[in-house]
Design an enzyme around this catalytic site. Structure first.
Site, PDB file in Angstrom:
ATOM      1  CE  LYS A  22      20.437  44.625   7.086  1.00 47.04           C
ATOM      2  NZ  LYS A  22      21.450  44.371   8.103  1.00 47.04           N
ATOM      3  CD  GLN A  36      21.438  43.860  11.771  1.00 46.62           C
ATOM      4  OE1 GLN A  36      20.987  43.503  10.682  1.00 46.62           O
ATOM      5  NE2 GLN A  36      22.155  44.961  11.904  1.00 46.62           N
ATOM      6  CG  ASP A  56      26.633  41.656   6.572  1.00 47.06           C
ATOM      7  OD1 ASP A  56      26.138  42.573   5.876  1.00 47.06           O
ATOM      8  OD2 ASP A  56      26.274  41.409   7.741  1.00 47.06           O
TER       9      ASP A  56
END
Ligand code: NAD
Length: 297
Positions: free
Chosen positions: A54, A98, A121
Site C-alpha cells: 500500500k 490494518q 477503507d
C-alpha cells in the site's frame, strides 16, 4: 463456451495511472498532495506485506505516504490516541488501520474512532450508512474494485440478477449495496443458505466472497454470467514441489470458465483492484474534505 478473462491487474494499472495524473493535476490546480496514513499493529506477516505494498503504490501515485508501525504490546488507548492525532492532522486525508488487530484491541472501537471523512477503507458505520442510503461517502475498496471489474465488461447492470456469496461487513454486504444501487436484483447467500448451487445458477452476476477454496463449481454458473472471485486461499501445491503452496479463489476457475461469459482469475483479479481503490478513495477524500468535487476515476 470459454469466458473472457477480466484482467484485474491491467485494469488496476490503468486506474492507478489515472490517479497519478489526477494527483499531479491536483497539486498544480489546488496546491495540495493527498496524504495516506497506514497504521500497522504487531507482526502479522500478511499484514506487513499488504502495508508495504500500500505504501509503495501510494508513493508511486505521487501521494504522501505515512506509516505507523506499532508493537503488538500497543494498548487500545495508545492506538486510539494515534487515530485522534491523525484525525486532527490537516496533511492526512486518509487513515487506514490494518486489520486484523491484536486480540486485546477492539477493532470496532478503533474503526469508529476514525474520522468518517478520512475513513478510506469505508468501514466506519457512518460510511456504511451513507452507502446504504445512497448518500455518498467512502466505499470499501474490495467491493468498489469488484464493481469496476463487473462494469469493465458491462456498463448497464439494471435488471440483472446478482448473487453475492458472503455477508461480511467488508465485502459481502457493501457489494450487495453497490449492486442494488446499480438496479440489480440482489440475493445475499451465506453459510446457512439452502441449495446454494441452484441460487448461483440464477445469477447473471455471481460474486464469491467466502474464503473456501474452489467452492463454486462450473455447473453452479449460469451460461454467460459475469463471475467475480474475491476469495484468496492459500492451498498446498505438491505439483509445484514438496511443501509448495499456491493461491486459489473461491471459484473453481477451470470448470467455471466453461460456463461464464467473463470471469476474474486468482491471483490477478480482484486483489490488485483493492489497493488501486484505496488510492482512489484517498484522492476522493482529499477533495471532499476541502469541499471540492472529486475527479471521476
Ligand atoms: P468472512 O469470513 O468475514 O466472511 C465469509 C462469508 O462467507 C460469511 O458471510 C459466511 O456466511 C460465508 N460462508 C462461509 N461458508 C460458506 C458456505 N459454505 N457457503 C456459503 N457461504 C459461506 O470473509 P471476508 O472478509 O468477507 O473475505 C472473504 C474472502 O475474500 C476471503 O477469502 C478473503 O481472503 C477474501 N478477501 C479478498 C480481498 C481482496 O482484496 N481480493 C479482500 C478482502 C477479502
Amino acid at each position: 463456451m470459454t469466458a473472457t478473462l477480466i484482467d484485474g491487474k491491467a485494469i488496476a494499472e490503468t486506474l492507478r495511472a489515472g490517479i497519478a495524473r489526477e494527483v499531479q493535476r491536483t497539486e498544480a490546480a489546488h496546491g495540495f498532495v493527498p496524504g495516506l496514513a497506514v497504521v500497522l499493529v504487531g507482526e502479522n506477516p500478511a499484514s506487513q506485506v499488504y502495508v508495504r505494498s500500500k505504501a509503495k503504490q501510494t508513493v508511486e501515485a505521487g501521494m504522501r505516504s505515512v506509516e505507523h508501525k506499532l508493537p503488538d504490546t500497543t494498548s487500545e488507548q495508545e492506538l486510539l490516541m494515534l487515530v485522534q492525532a491523525l484525525n486532527n492532522d490537516p496533511g492526512i486525508d486518509g487513515i487506514l488501520v490494518q486489520l486484523p488487530l491484536p486480540s486485546h484491541i477492539n477493532a470496532d472501537r478503533v474503526i469508529e474512532a476514525i474520522d468518517p471523512d478520512k475513513d478510506v477503507d469505508g468501514f466506519h458505520p457512518m460510511n456504511a450508512g451513507r452507502l446504504m442510503t445512497g448518500t455518498g461517502g467512502l466505499v470499501p475498496c474490495t467491493p468498489l474494485g469488484s464493481l469496476k471489474l463487473i462494469k469493465s465488461v458491462r456498463s448497464d447492470l439494471a435488471g440483472l440478477n446478482a448473487v453475492v456469496i458472503g455477508r461480511s461487513n467488508i465485502v459481502g454486504k457493501p457489494m450487495a449495496q453497490l449492486l442494488i444501487s446499480e438496479s440489480c436484483t440482489v440475493t445475499v447467500a451465506h453459510s446457512r443458505t439452502r441449495d446454494l448451487p441452484a441460487m448461483c445458477r440464477s445469477a447473471d452476476i455471481l460474486v464469491a466472497a467466502v474464503g473456501r477454496p474452489l467452492m463454486v463449481k462450473g455447473d453452479w454458473v449460469k451460461d454467460g454470467a459475469i463471475v467475480i472471485d474475491v476469495g484468496i486461499n492459500r492451498v498446498d501445491a505438491p505439483d509445484l514441489g514438496p511443501g509448495k503452496t499456491r493461491l486459489v479463489g473461491d471459484v473453481d476457475f477451470s470448470t467455471a470458465k466453461e460456463h461464464a461469459g467473463a470471469i476474474t482469475p486468482v491471483p490477478g483479479g480482484v486483489g490488485p483492484m483493492t489497493i488501486a481503490c484505496l488510492l482512489a478513495n484517498t484522492l476522493t477524500a482529499s477533495y471532499l474534505r476541502r469541499g471540492l468535487v472529486p475527479p471521476a476515476l
